[in-house]
Structure formats: structure tokens, C-alpha cells
Design a protein around this motif. Structure first.
Motif, PDB file in Angstrom:
ATOM      1  N   LYS A 176      -0.976  15.787   4.572  1.00  6.83           N
ATOM      2  CA  LYS A 176      -1.046  14.442   3.995  1.00  6.83           C
ATOM      3  C   LYS A 176      -2.221  14.355   3.030  1.00  6.83           C
ATOM      4  CE  LYS A 176      -1.324   9.528   5.267  1.00  6.83           C
ATOM      5  NZ  LYS A 176      -1.316   8.561   6.387  1.00  6.83           N
ATOM      6  N   GLN A 178      -4.568  11.902   0.851  1.00  8.98           N
ATOM      7  CA  GLN A 178      -5.017  10.506   0.801  1.00  8.98           C
ATOM      8  C   GLN A 178      -5.975  10.320  -0.368  1.00  8.98           C
ATOM      9  OE1 GLN A 178      -4.159   8.210   3.517  1.00  8.98           O
ATOM     10  NE2 GLN A 178      -4.842   6.609   2.111  1.00  8.98           N
ATOM     11  N   SER A 183      -1.175   7.369  -0.353  1.00 10.05           N
ATOM     12  CA  SER A 183      -1.058   8.666   0.318  1.00 10.05           C
ATOM     13  C   SER A 183       0.297   9.311   0.054  1.00 10.05           C
ATOM     14  CB  SER A 183      -1.286   8.510   1.821  1.00 10.05           C
ATOM     15  OG  SER A 183      -0.416   7.525   2.356  1.00 10.05           O
ATOM     16  N   LEU A 185       2.906  12.549   1.606  1.00 10.53           N
ATOM     17  CA  LEU A 185       3.193  13.435   2.734  1.00 10.53           C
ATOM     18  C   LEU A 185       4.068  14.587   2.258  1.00 10.53           C
ATOM     19  CD1 LEU A 185       2.671  13.719   5.809  1.00 10.53           C
ATOM     20  CD2 LEU A 185       4.881  12.597   6.170  1.00 10.53           C
ATOM     21  N   THR A 187       6.090  18.100   3.298  1.00 13.33           N
ATOM     22  CA  THR A 187       6.730  18.563   4.529  1.00 13.33           C
ATOM     23  C   THR A 187       7.357  19.948   4.471  1.00 13.33           C
ATOM     24  OG1 THR A 187       8.793  17.476   3.870  1.00 13.33           O
ATOM     25  CG2 THR A 187       7.252  16.184   5.201  1.00 13.33           C
ATOM     26  N   LEU A 210       1.222   8.980   9.966  1.00 13.04           N
ATOM     27  CA  LEU A 210       2.317   9.452   9.114  1.00 13.04           C
ATOM     28  C   LEU A 210       2.610   8.501   7.961  1.00 13.04           C
ATOM     29  CD1 LEU A 210       4.917  10.864  11.681  1.00 13.04           C
ATOM     30  CD2 LEU A 210       3.355  12.137  10.214  1.00 13.04           C
ATOM     31  N   SER A 212       2.975   6.797   4.757  1.00 10.42           N
ATOM     32  CA  SER A 212       2.643   7.325   3.431  1.00 10.42           C
ATOM     33  C   SER A 212       3.433   6.589   2.360  1.00 10.42           C
ATOM     34  CB  SER A 212       2.951   8.823   3.343  1.00 10.42           C
ATOM     35  OG  SER A 212       2.235   9.547   4.320  1.00 10.42           O
ATOM     36  N   LEU A 215       6.885  10.398   0.005  1.00 11.40           N
ATOM     37  CA  LEU A 215       7.303  11.487   0.894  1.00 11.40           C
ATOM     38  C   LEU A 215       7.973  12.582   0.096  1.00 11.40           C
ATOM     39  CD1 LEU A 215       8.038  12.737   3.727  1.00 11.40           C
ATOM     40  CD2 LEU A 215      10.149  11.383   3.592  1.00 11.40           C
ATOM     41  N   VAL A 234       7.145   7.178   8.644  1.00 10.84           N
ATOM     42  CA  VAL A 234       6.491   7.466   7.359  1.00 10.84           C
ATOM     43  C   VAL A 234       6.567   6.236   6.453  1.00 10.84           C
ATOM     44  CG1 VAL A 234       6.490   8.929   5.299  1.00 10.84           C
ATOM     45  CG2 VAL A 234       6.988   9.927   7.539  1.00 10.84           C
TER      46      VAL A 234
END
Length: 289
Positions: A176, A178, A183, A185, A187, A210, A212, A215, A234
């Protein structure tokens, strides 16, 4: 003749001054208080380029081939031949083949990996180049924090253990980023079972870590990722999908697109709009041309 030589010297000096001006103008233009996160359009594969306000650069994955070099040249000024950190989310060919070319072309300070091994030829070549160029390795583990400067922080959420013996997708690095109140994320190709495990790790309040704004959709939008529980925790405003046009693997799958729409998530796809350029000042999500 002496006058011609003298005038030529002045002309040449003027060109040098002008060249210096344009170089420093380019440097100044690159500076500011915005963080950039770019999903590079490299076909069927993942490459994400991050640049912080102070100029630190991180590359997550390298895509399937040399296309990463073409796209990076559009993101980085001509005089920049270094990248601070390369993150290998997991050693599948559509994520690491291009890393070989990046390591050969650029001066890289650090490479982060999960610790999972592979018999992929690109993986062996990466290990060889890392040793030859004395690139420092960072083992990704939950709790690892990379301070990128100007308030930008990258936190590793997974793996939380030695991934030896795990499937490569299961061992994907989840991290993640920030910056201020915004933010992102990332994966890798994490499947639904790992998404649900990550939700359980985040504790009380449930999966608060989580949450965010953006994504990176797992596994190029495959139905094996992006579970409802994960999307719910998320709760992103935007979902970026790195996928090639007319790819033989057929993602993103319609059921994943439907899930994203059900959560009112704005979908951004590289096969439709090309390279996705996002920037933020820490308070707003903006899109560059």
C-alpha cells in the motif's frame, strides 16, 4: 579570420548556455508536490511506475517484454538513467521478463522480492544481473516500510512469512502506497483466498488498513481475484486493470467488471485507454494527459 573564430566561440558558448537552460528547465518542470502513479500500457502484463514529489522512483514489475523500456522513456526525462527500487511482485513471465531489460538499461539501487523461487529463465537472469551490478536486495515481509520521502510511504502487507512452497500468485507482494490522505493498493496476481486472508490479518477495525483510493486489480481482472469481501474493505474510487488487447487469456472477466460496477468503482483499463496516468497532491486524485 580571428573575428570569425571569436564569434564562433561566442556562438558555441551560447549553445551550451541554452542547452543547460533546457536541461534545468526540464528538472524544474519535473519537480512539484504531486506524486505520480502510472499503469504502463505494455500489453498483457503488469508495470507500474511511481514517482514521488522529491523525485524518488519505484517500478513494480516489468511486463512481458522490452515494451517497458519504450514506455519508461515516455515517463522519465532523457537524462535520468536510474531507478531507486524495482519490486518484483512475483516471478511470472508477464511480470518479470521486462525487469531483465530494466536492470540492464538503468542503474537500480534496490530490488524487492517475496523470496519465492522460479524456474523462469528471466528469474535466473535477474538474479545474475543483481549479483553482477551489486544491486541491494530487500525481502518483502509484512511490516516492511519503504520511506520514499516528502511523506510518501510504501508498506508491505503480504507476504507475512517465507513463501517457499507457495504458488507464485499466492506469494504475490501486496503493498500500500500512502501520500497525504490518498492511497494506492497494489496486489500483483493475488487470488481470492489470499485477499480474504489479508482481510483477516487487518484486525479491528476490520481491514481498516486496506481502505484505498485506487486499487490495482489482481490478476489482470481474472475471476480468480477481486472477491466481494475484498472490494468492500478496500472500497476504492478507482480500479486500474493492466490487460492487453485481444489477449488469449480473456481477462478482464465480465463477472469481475460487474462486481466493480456494483461497488460503484470507476474502471480504468490499459486495453481501452492505454497508459493510465494518475497523480495526487495528497488530497485529490487527478489524471494527467
Amino acid at each position: 579570420m580571428q573575428g570569425v573564430k571569436k564569434n564562433f566561440r561566442y556562438f558555441f558558448l551560447g549553445l551550451l548556455v541554452l542547452a543547460c537552460f533546457f536541461v534545468w528547465y526540464a528538472v524544474y518542470a519535473e519537480s512539484g508536490q504531486e506524486l505520480r502513479v502510472v499503469f504502463l500500457d505494455v500489453g498483457q502484463g503488469d508495470v507500474i511506475f511511481i514517482e514521488t514529489p522529491n523525485g524518488n522512483q519505484v517500478l513494480i514489475d516489468g511486463g512481458p517484454n522490452k515494451a517497458v523500456l519504450r514506455e519508461l522513456s515516455k515517463m522519465m526525462p532523457f537524462y535520468d538513467h536510474s531507478i531507486d527500487m524495482v519490486i518484483e511482485s512475483h516471478p511470472d513471465s508477464d511480470h518479470i521478463n521486462g525487469i531483465v531489460d530494466v536492470l540492464r538499461r538503468y542503474d537500480v539501487d534496490y530490488i524487492m522480492e517475496s523470496g519465492i523461487k522460479s524456474d523462469n529463465a528471466a528469474f535466473a537472469e535477474i538474479e545474475k544481473i543483481v549479483a553482477e551490478k551489486n544491486i541491494r536486495k530487500v525481502l518483502a515481509r509484512r511490516g516492511t516500510r519503504v520511506v520514499l520521502g516528502n511523506g510518501a510511504i510504501l508498506d508491505v502487507l503480504f507476504p507475512d512469512r517465507d513463501p517457499t512452497g507457495m504458488d507464485t500468485n499466492d506469494a504475490s507482494i501486496i503493498a500500500k502506497l500512502q501520500y497525504g490522505n490518498k492511497s494506492f493498493l497494489f496486489t500483483g496476481d493475488s487470488p481470492q483466498k489470499m485477499e480474504k486472508y489479508l482481510v483477516s490479518l487487518e484486525g479491528n477495525p476490520p481491514a481498516g488498513g486496506l481502505d484505498s483510493d485506487v486499487l490495482k486489480v489482481g490478476h489482470h481482472g481474472s475471476k480468480t481475484s477481486s472477491s466481494e469481501i475484498f472490494l468492500g474493505y478496500v472500497s476504492p474510487e478507482y480500479a486500474g486493470i493492466s490487460v492487453g488487447k485481444d489477449n488469449r487469456y480473456t481477462p478482464p472477466h465480465q463477472e469481475v467488471l460487474d462486481r466493480l460496477k456494483n461497488f460503484s468503482i470507476n474502471i480504468l483499463r490499459t486495453d481501452e485507454i492505454g497508459t493510465i496516468k494518475i497523480k495526487t497532491d495528497g488530497e485529490n486524485i487527478l489524471f494527467a494527459n
